[in-house]
Write an enzyme that holds these catalytic residues in place. Structure first.
Site, PDB file in Angstrom:
ATOM      1  N   PHE A  29      -1.016   7.593  -0.037  1.00  0.00           N
ATOM      2  CA  PHE A  29      -0.374   6.931   1.249  1.00  0.00           C
ATOM      3  C   PHE A  29      -1.010   6.010   2.222  1.00  0.00           C
ATOM      4  O   PHE A  29      -2.368   6.072   2.286  1.00  0.00           O
ATOM      5  CB  PHE A  29       0.310   8.089   1.904  1.00  0.00           C
ATOM      6  CG  PHE A  29       1.046   9.202   1.296  1.00  0.00           C
ATOM      7  CD1 PHE A  29       2.060   8.763   0.574  1.00  0.00           C
ATOM      8  CD2 PHE A  29       0.396  10.430   0.943  1.00  0.00           C
ATOM      9  CE1 PHE A  29       2.535   9.682  -0.215  1.00  0.00           C
ATOM     10  CE2 PHE A  29       0.763  11.308  -0.053  1.00  0.00           C
ATOM     11  CZ  PHE A  29       2.346  11.104  -0.368  1.00  0.00           C
ATOM     12  N   ASP A  30      -0.312   5.048   2.603  1.00  0.00           N
ATOM     13  CA  ASP A  30      -1.037   4.125   3.481  1.00  0.00           C
ATOM     14  C   ASP A  30      -0.341   4.334   4.989  1.00  0.00           C
ATOM     15  O   ASP A  30      -0.768   3.953   5.991  1.00  0.00           O
ATOM     16  CB  ASP A  30      -0.531   2.747   3.518  1.00  0.00           C
ATOM     17  CG  ASP A  30      -0.869   2.296   1.815  1.00  0.00           C
ATOM     18  OD1 ASP A  30      -1.658   2.612   1.365  1.00  0.00           O
ATOM     19  OD2 ASP A  30       0.195   1.655   1.242  1.00  0.00           O
ATOM     20  N   VAL A  31       1.026   5.293   5.216  1.00  0.00           N
ATOM     21  CA  VAL A  31       1.488   5.403   6.395  1.00  0.00           C
ATOM     22  C   VAL A  31       1.799   7.030   6.457  1.00  0.00           C
ATOM     23  O   VAL A  31       2.300   7.548   5.549  1.00  0.00           O
ATOM     24  CB  VAL A  31       2.878   4.714   6.138  1.00  0.00           C
ATOM     25  CG1 VAL A  31       3.648   5.089   7.583  1.00  0.00           C
ATOM     26  CG2 VAL A  31       2.657   3.173   6.272  1.00  0.00           C
ATOM     27  N   GLN A  63      -1.604   3.814   8.716  1.00  0.00           N
ATOM     28  CA  GLN A  63      -1.213   3.488   9.860  1.00  0.00           C
ATOM     29  C   GLN A  63      -0.420   4.787  10.146  1.00  0.00           C
ATOM     30  O   GLN A  63       0.089   5.743   9.183  1.00  0.00           O
ATOM     31  CB  GLN A  63       0.316   2.676   9.369  1.00  0.00           C
ATOM     32  CG  GLN A  63       1.438   2.534  10.518  1.00  0.00           C
ATOM     33  CD  GLN A  63       0.981   1.600  11.532  1.00  0.00           C
ATOM     34  OE1 GLN A  63       0.693   0.741  11.424  1.00  0.00           O
ATOM     35  NE2 GLN A  63       1.105   2.396  12.753  1.00  0.00           N
ATOM     36  N   ARG A 256       4.696   4.844  -0.411  1.00  0.00           N
ATOM     37  CA  ARG A 256       3.463   4.735   0.141  1.00  0.00           C
ATOM     38  C   ARG A 256       3.327   5.372   1.270  1.00  0.00           C
ATOM     39  O   ARG A 256       2.136   5.409   2.225  1.00  0.00           O
ATOM     40  CB  ARG A 256       2.544   3.464   0.113  1.00  0.00           C
ATOM     41  CG  ARG A 256       2.442   2.665  -1.340  1.00  0.00           C
ATOM     42  CD  ARG A 256       1.043   3.306  -2.053  1.00  0.00           C
ATOM     43  NE  ARG A 256      -0.081   3.123  -1.416  1.00  0.00           N
ATOM     44  CZ  ARG A 256      -1.313   3.907  -1.717  1.00  0.00           C
ATOM     45  NH1 ARG A 256      -1.251   4.649  -3.006  1.00  0.00           N
ATOM     46  NH2 ARG A 256      -2.121   3.602  -1.051  1.00  0.00           N
TER      47      ARG A 256
END
Lengths: 314, 314
Positions: A29-31, A63, A256
């Site tokens: 994951f990015d967020v 994020q 993501r």
């Protein structure tokens, strides 16, 4: 009600103490979207390790978004609340239902030129966020609306007197209002009957305070729902209108992104129905291990507590 | 919702101009219960022949009862309203939802000695009727409740502070309140959570005024219904609790009673579900001939207008 997401019948993975599993999970994951009370803190008490966990995520380029249904506070107010709990944050990381509502009105609704005003039932948090999106509004905390209904009001409202019923109002937005009164409800009803769009910041019927419950934003909408026979579009969790507004702002890849929460029925559902890549339950709030493992709405993974994520780097 | 009464699938008899039929119909009943607006008058306008029709009934020894869901007025207030419309009446002929509620509390509910107080959301009509039945109450028009909620109120309510939450309250009664506010709703919620019985004078969502609609008594209950997940016992039409209260007062034989109304779905249903001997529809209000003749809820007979009854003696 929406069908349970197919993923909700999977057995969630228990990640506490599983370093390899934690690393793998974080890498997906990015967020990270966070429900707050019950995840980061409880009441006025910040959980140990919350600050360090958020730092770990930010340090790894994730994020972080704080998602709250609290409509009485603006993002700036909410940042101060986080600060008071010892949690560093920026206004840009905060997504409240009042901000969600403002984004929805300014960027998603296509209002006609002469119907751009919002009639607000609510407190200053909503007003601040409407101003931040340059949305014109009336009502809210204006003392002119904090008065008893008068006999002549009925006739003026019935006659469509434009000094009471502004013809430019195209939206009624209802949030938590500690100064709700009969006049405000009567005006909201007549605006919607005249064609205004009926929105609610959120429809939580209750508001936790001092260890018990008080009337929530949904209780402000309830009389209107009964009178109109119509539900509002709700802009808070678990409404997907809020997810759309979050995506509209952060432009992330849903596959993501991961929703983190303590309540299966609202937080985890919110992530599942939003088709996020992941959902992460924590056991420091409302839902139990049994809810997550065998309930109707199940997260992809769960932890005893959020700070168990720190073990990924130990 | 209750099943339609078997009689409701009969074809109602049209009695206008049918002198023999009218005489036969009148002879069947000793008691006539009247819905008012749409039957006796409309708005501020008394229908021609209303006064004479009521005189005819009284002269023939019929008991006349005016049944109204208006909870803001006491019976004495309502008698003045009738007088203002030119309709002679006595207080004893009037049955309002505030009186119905008082009767229900004083004569039907069996409250424990230390739980006899009523917490009122409503106006002076309710207070007058509670006093007439010697029912102790708090709230209502007391200025102490007409204030903004304060930060300390949350803590005091959470702690069960007896200066805010009277331990003797055993009933919450919600009627139309033009001074509804957040504090009143919060207190009502906590009283019910602590075990008080949840009553409503009536649950009409709207109130007609000046040719349009405003929030009704049901809109005052709506937030509590949402918060509590519980409906109140409603004491107005079409609730049978009101019929029980009327019977409790007038001690009549239901088979010799007739409900007269303009609305199939409320007035006629009220009489049918109460197993009255008859129901009489009039076409001077909401329901149409088609509603009465082929709708799901049908009266025993119907007239173009109430004063068509006068032909029985011509």
């Amino acid at each position: 009600m929406a069908q349970p997401h197919p993923a909700s019948t999977n057995t969630p993975r228990y990640l506490t103490g599983d370093q390899a599993g934690l690393r793998e999970f974080l890498d997906k994951f990015d967020v990270f979207l966070f429900d707050c009370d019950g995840v980061l803190w409880s009441g006025d008490h910040c959980f140990p390790g919350t600050v360090e966990t958020l730092e770990l995520l930010r340090k790894n380029g994730k994020q972080v978004v704080f998602v709250t249904n609290n409509s009485t506070k603006s993002r700036a107010d909410y940042r101060k609340k986080l600060e008071g709990l010892g949690i560093p944050s920026s206004v840009e990381e905060i997504f409240s239902s009042s901000y969600s509502s403002s984004i929805y009105i300014s960027r998603i609704l296509q209002l006609p030129e002469n119907k751009r005003k919002v009639y607000v039932i609510g407190e200053s948090g909503i007003e601040q966020e409407l101003r931040s999106e340059n949305v014109p509004f009336i009502g809210g905390t204006d003392p002119a609306y904090r008065r008893d209904v008068q006999p002549e009001d009925y006739k003026r409202i019935a006659a469509g007197d434009t000094s009471l019923l502004d013809p430019e109002v195209g939206v009624v937005l209802v949030g938590l209002d500690f100064h709700l009164n009969y006049l405000k409800l009567a005006l909201a009803y007549h605006y919607v009957k005249r064609g205004a769009i009926f929105l609610a910041t959120n429809i939580d019927s209750t508001l936790p305070n001092s260890g018990t419950l008080f009337p929530g934003a949904g209780s402000m909408s309830a009389p209107l729902i009964m009178m109109l026979g119509q539900d509002p579009v709700a802009l808070g969790k678990p409404s997907q209108a809020m997810m759309d507004a979050i995506e509209g702002k952060f432009k992330f890849d849903r596959s993501r992104a991961c929703m983190v929460g303590d309540r299966a029925n609202t937080d985890i559902r919110f992530g599942l129905e939003g088709n996020l890549g992941g959902t992460l339950g924590v056991l420091t709030g409302v839902s139990s291990k049994e809810d997550f493992v065998s309930g109707p709405v199940r997260p992809l993974a769960y932890l005893d507590k959020l700070s168990d994520l720190l073990a990924a780097e130990q």
